[in-house]
Design a protein around this motif. Structure first.
Motif, mmCIF file in Angstrom:
data_model
loop_
_atom_site.group_PDB
_atom_site.id
_atom_site.type_symbol
_atom_site.label_atom_id
_atom_site.label_comp_id
_atom_site.label_asym_id
_atom_site.label_seq_id
_atom_site.Cartn_x
_atom_site.Cartn_y
_atom_site.Cartn_z
ATOM 1 N N MET A 28 0.556 1.318 0.097
ATOM 2 C CA MET A 28 -0.761 1.039 -0.500
ATOM 3 C C MET A 28 -1.129 2.172 -1.446
ATOM 4 S SD MET A 28 -2.818 -0.726 2.679
ATOM 5 C CE MET A 28 -2.153 0.301 3.967
ATOM 6 N N LEU A 29 -1.192 1.808 -2.714
ATOM 7 C CA LEU A 29 -1.461 2.772 -3.779
ATOM 8 C C LEU A 29 -2.774 3.501 -3.519
ATOM 9 C CD1 LEU A 29 0.195 3.393 -6.275
ATOM 10 C CD2 LEU A 29 -1.284 1.880 -7.583
ATOM 11 N N ASP A 30 -2.738 4.816 -3.623
ATOM 12 C CA ASP A 30 -3.911 5.658 -3.428
ATOM 13 C C ASP A 30 -4.325 5.787 -1.952
ATOM 14 O OD1 ASP A 30 -5.727 7.391 -4.616
ATOM 15 O OD2 ASP A 30 -7.333 5.921 -4.412
ATOM 16 N N LEU A 49 10.398 5.198 0.843
ATOM 17 C CA LEU A 49 9.808 5.381 -0.491
ATOM 18 C C LEU A 49 9.701 4.033 -1.177
ATOM 19 C CD1 LEU A 49 9.081 7.198 -3.027
ATOM 20 C CD2 LEU A 49 11.511 7.033 -3.597
ATOM 21 N N GLN A 50 8.508 3.671 -1.642
ATOM 22 C CA GLN A 50 8.449 2.445 -2.438
ATOM 23 C C GLN A 50 8.489 2.790 -3.923
ATOM 24 O OE1 GLN A 50 5.245 -0.299 -3.385
ATOM 25 N NE2 GLN A 50 6.474 -1.912 -2.432
ATOM 26 N N LEU A 51 9.445 2.169 -4.592
ATOM 27 C CA LEU A 51 9.669 2.459 -6.006
ATOM 28 C C LEU A 51 9.133 1.342 -6.878
ATOM 29 C CD1 LEU A 51 13.361 3.593 -6.720
ATOM 30 C CD2 LEU A 51 11.242 4.833 -7.218
ATOM 31 N N ILE A 79 7.271 -9.864 7.874
ATOM 32 C CA ILE A 79 6.173 -10.675 7.349
ATOM 33 C C ILE A 79 4.975 -9.755 7.099
ATOM 34 C CG2 ILE A 79 5.164 -11.255 9.617
ATOM 35 C CD1 ILE A 79 4.791 -14.137 8.528
ATOM 36 N N ASN A 80 4.198 -10.077 6.092
ATOM 37 C CA ASN A 80 3.036 -9.254 5.751
ATOM 38 C C ASN A 80 1.911 -10.151 5.237
ATOM 39 O OD1 ASN A 80 2.048 -7.719 2.801
ATOM 40 N ND2 ASN A 80 1.513 -6.802 4.752
ATOM 41 N N GLY A 81 0.681 -9.698 5.472
ATOM 42 C CA GLY A 81 -0.476 -10.390 4.911
ATOM 43 C C GLY A 81 -1.450 -10.863 5.967
ATOM 44 N N GLY A 82 -2.629 -10.236 6.021
ATOM 45 C CA GLY A 82 -3.715 -10.736 6.865
ATOM 46 C C GLY A 82 -3.510 -10.580 8.354
ATOM 47 N N ILE A 83 -2.647 -9.673 8.772
ATOM 48 C CA ILE A 83 -2.371 -9.537 10.211
ATOM 49 C C ILE A 83 -3.222 -8.387 10.756
ATOM 50 C CG2 ILE A 83 -0.557 -9.140 11.947
ATOM 51 C CD1 ILE A 83 1.348 -10.272 9.598
ATOM 52 N N GLY A 94 -1.116 -3.779 6.440
ATOM 53 C CA GLY A 94 -1.690 -2.938 5.397
ATOM 54 C C GLY A 94 -3.112 -2.538 5.703
ATOM 55 N N ARG A 95 -4.050 -3.344 5.232
ATOM 56 C CA ARG A 95 -5.456 -2.942 5.270
ATOM 57 C C ARG A 95 -5.978 -2.641 6.666
ATOM 58 N NH1 ARG A 95 -6.891 -7.912 1.487
ATOM 59 N NH2 ARG A 95 -5.068 -8.625 2.672
ATOM 60 N N GLU A 96 -5.594 -3.445 7.652
ATOM 61 C CA GLU A 96 -6.149 -3.209 8.988
ATOM 62 C C GLU A 96 -5.691 -1.859 9.541
ATOM 63 O OE1 GLU A 96 -8.520 -4.906 10.234
ATOM 64 O OE2 GLU A 96 -8.607 -4.093 12.270
HETATM 65 C C1 LIG Z 1 -5.394 -0.345 -1.747
HETATM 66 C C2 LIG Z 1 -4.114 -1.139 -1.730
HETATM 67 C C3 LIG Z 1 -3.039 -0.684 -2.464
HETATM 68 C C4 LIG Z 1 -1.819 -1.393 -2.430
HETATM 69 N N1 LIG Z 1 -0.738 -0.871 -3.085
HETATM 70 C C5 LIG Z 1 0.478 -1.460 -2.946
HETATM 71 C C6 LIG Z 1 1.664 -0.844 -3.425
HETATM 72 O O1 LIG Z 1 1.641 0.280 -3.950
HETATM 73 N N2 LIG Z 1 2.830 -1.512 -3.274
HETATM 74 C C7 LIG Z 1 2.908 -2.729 -2.662
HETATM 75 O O2 LIG Z 1 3.986 -3.302 -2.519
HETATM 76 N N3 LIG Z 1 1.803 -3.323 -2.162
HETATM 77 C C8 LIG Z 1 0.616 -2.698 -2.267
HETATM 78 N N4 LIG Z 1 -0.491 -3.257 -1.681
HETATM 79 C C9 LIG Z 1 -0.357 -4.520 -0.924
HETATM 80 C C10 LIG Z 1 -0.065 -4.221 0.558
HETATM 81 O O3 LIG Z 1 1.158 -3.541 0.693
HETATM 82 C C11 LIG Z 1 -0.001 -5.522 1.370
HETATM 83 O O4 LIG Z 1 1.034 -6.312 0.865
HETATM 84 C C12 LIG Z 1 -1.317 -6.323 1.294
HETATM 85 O O5 LIG Z 1 -2.441 -5.483 1.476
HETATM 86 C C13 LIG Z 1 -1.343 -7.440 2.341
HETATM 87 O O6 LIG Z 1 -1.227 -6.928 3.634
HETATM 88 P P1 LIG Z 1 -2.523 -6.751 4.597
HETATM 89 O O7 LIG Z 1 -3.228 -8.063 4.620
HETATM 90 O O8 LIG Z 1 -1.958 -6.353 5.934
HETATM 91 O O9 LIG Z 1 -3.375 -5.686 3.965
HETATM 92 C C14 LIG Z 1 -1.705 -2.588 -1.695
HETATM 93 C C15 LIG Z 1 -2.818 -3.019 -0.957
HETATM 94 C C16 LIG Z 1 -4.008 -2.310 -0.957
HETATM 95 C C17 LIG Z 1 -5.161 -2.791 -0.126
#
Ligand SMILES: Cc1cc2nc3c(=O)[nH]c(=O)nc-3n(C[C@H](O)[C@H](O)[C@H](O)COP(=O)(O)O)c2cc1C
Length: 348
Positions: free
Chosen positions: A15-17, A65-67, A207-211, A230-232
């Motif tokens: 997650m960027l930043d 590392l994510q590139l 799997i990713n998204g909304g978990i 991610g967010r949670e």
């Molecule tokens: C602030 C923020 C920055 C993100 N930056 C990236 C990133 O750098 N690379 C990437 O693949 N996904 C990035 N994502 C997406 C997350 O990796 C993830 O796929 C997305 O938030 C869905 O998962 P979640 O519902 O568990 O948050 C970012 C998400 C957020 C909220």
């Protein structure tokens, strides 16, 4: 180095930043077994940047590392550097829909250029044969959102030798939606990820998204090899406290579905010397504590903790003072809460 991740895997998303090195250090104190991803770093920053974008603390391991990039030569150079620096793997970003990323021709728009992704994978593996390469992508982009399109993309990366894939279980609209909207508006389609796993049993698939809770993680683990959160994880870091139990026993709901209050206190105490060391190196408290704002979420004192750190953190000069005062507020709020409960029980 094992080129394929082992199942079950839990991971904190790139997650960027957000998932910078301080965040990852903090998260690691809450979970030993979770794979932590860096925020996306571009090949340009790594090769031409004036800072060391690959720096991390060994305590963060395993860290991937994510590139961000699409030039095979540059991707290979970064993969080789990442391998030398000891990263547990390198992940290619094929999911980010932002304009900045689109203009650089990487991120989600690469779903439409599977041959480029394949060339990157091949070049990266040639440069660092022991490196674990993975791809993180979506179910589709714009109107290209059929299973046929998705499988065409996966075929191409599998043929190039990729053994690890994370699927964010929704498509991205490259035109018209912001990155934030692209994390919320396109509907989640978990079944399509499960179907992809059936079709590619040899791939380690996350799997990713909304978990957002332990029970859902367990459900997903019945279909795929790993779950990326991610967010949670960022907004409610205590959630990470149940991840190790899930990795050890993926069929059982953990007794505690988040870190206990005592664990959270211990983590905060451990962060104090880390923040102090960062200050000594010329950093600021805020660089670190901004990732800790959500720690007591849902508990008494959460709001005061967040407010205190947000207000005082940016100008604080003593890690100990800042954090201990914040903790004191949490403890007071907790005491008051317990007292009120006791009162109302007695009254009842
Ligand atoms: C602030 C923020 C920055 C993100 N930056 C990236 C990133 O750098 N690379 C990437 O693949 N996904 C990035 N994502 C997406 C997350 O990796 C993830 O796929 C997305 O938030 C869905 O998962 P979640 O519902 O568990 O948050 C970012 C998400 C957020 C909220």
């Amino acid at each position: 180095m094992v080129q394929q991740l082992t199942a079950p895997t839990l991971a904190v998303a790139p997650m960027l930043d957000w998932t910078d090195r301080h965040c990852r250090y903090f998260h690691r104190l809450l979970t030993n077994k979770t794979v932590l991803f860096t925020e996306m770093v571009t090949t340009g920053a790594i090769i031409h940047g004036k800072f060391d974008f690959l720096a991390f603390n060994p305590a963060e391991q395993p860290v991937v590392l994510q590139l961000g990039g699409s030039d095979p030569e540059a991707m290979a150079e970064c993969a080789s550097r990442a391998y030398e620096r000891g990263y547990a793997g390198v992940d290619i970003n094929v999911g980010c829909p932002s304009d900045r990323v689109k203009n650089g021709s990487f991120g989600a728009c690469l779903m439409a250029a599977p041959e480029t992704v394949a060339q990157c994978i091949e070049a990266m593996q040639k440069a660092a044969p022991q490196l674990r390469v993975s791809v993180k992508t979506r179910l589709g982009i714009d109107e290209m959102d059929s299973d046929e399109f998705l499988y065409g993309f996966i075929d191409s990366i599998v043929d190039a030798g990729c053994k690890n894939l994370t699927l964010h279980a929704r498509k991205a609209w490259l035109k018209g939606l912001s990155p934030k909207q692209n994390r919320e508006i396109p509907p989640l389609q978990y079944q399509r990820v499960y179907d992809a796993k059936v079709r590619y049993p040899q791939l380690h698939m996350m799997i990713n998204g909304g978990i957002t809770n332990a029970a859902d993680i367990l459900t997903h683990l019945q279909h795929v090899d790993g779950v990326m959160i991610g967010r949670e994880a960022y907004q409610n870091p205590a959630f990470l406290g149940c991840f190790d139990s899930i990795v050890s026993a993926p069929n059982e709901l953990p007794v505690a579905t988040s870190a206990s209050f005592e664990q959270q206190l211990a983590v905060v105490e451990q962060m104090i010397p880390y923040i102090a060391a960062h200050l000594e190196q010329g950093g600021r408290c805020w660089h670190v504590v901004r990732h800790m704002l959500g720690l007591f979420q849902g508990q008494p004192g959460a709001k005061r903790w967040r407010q205190w750190l947000s207000q005082q953190g940016p100008s604080a000069e003593s890690a100990h003072e800042l954090v201990q005062n914040g903790l004191e507020m949490v403890l007071q709020a907790r005491e008051k809460f317990d007292h009120n409960i006791a009162e109302s029980t007695n009254a009842g």
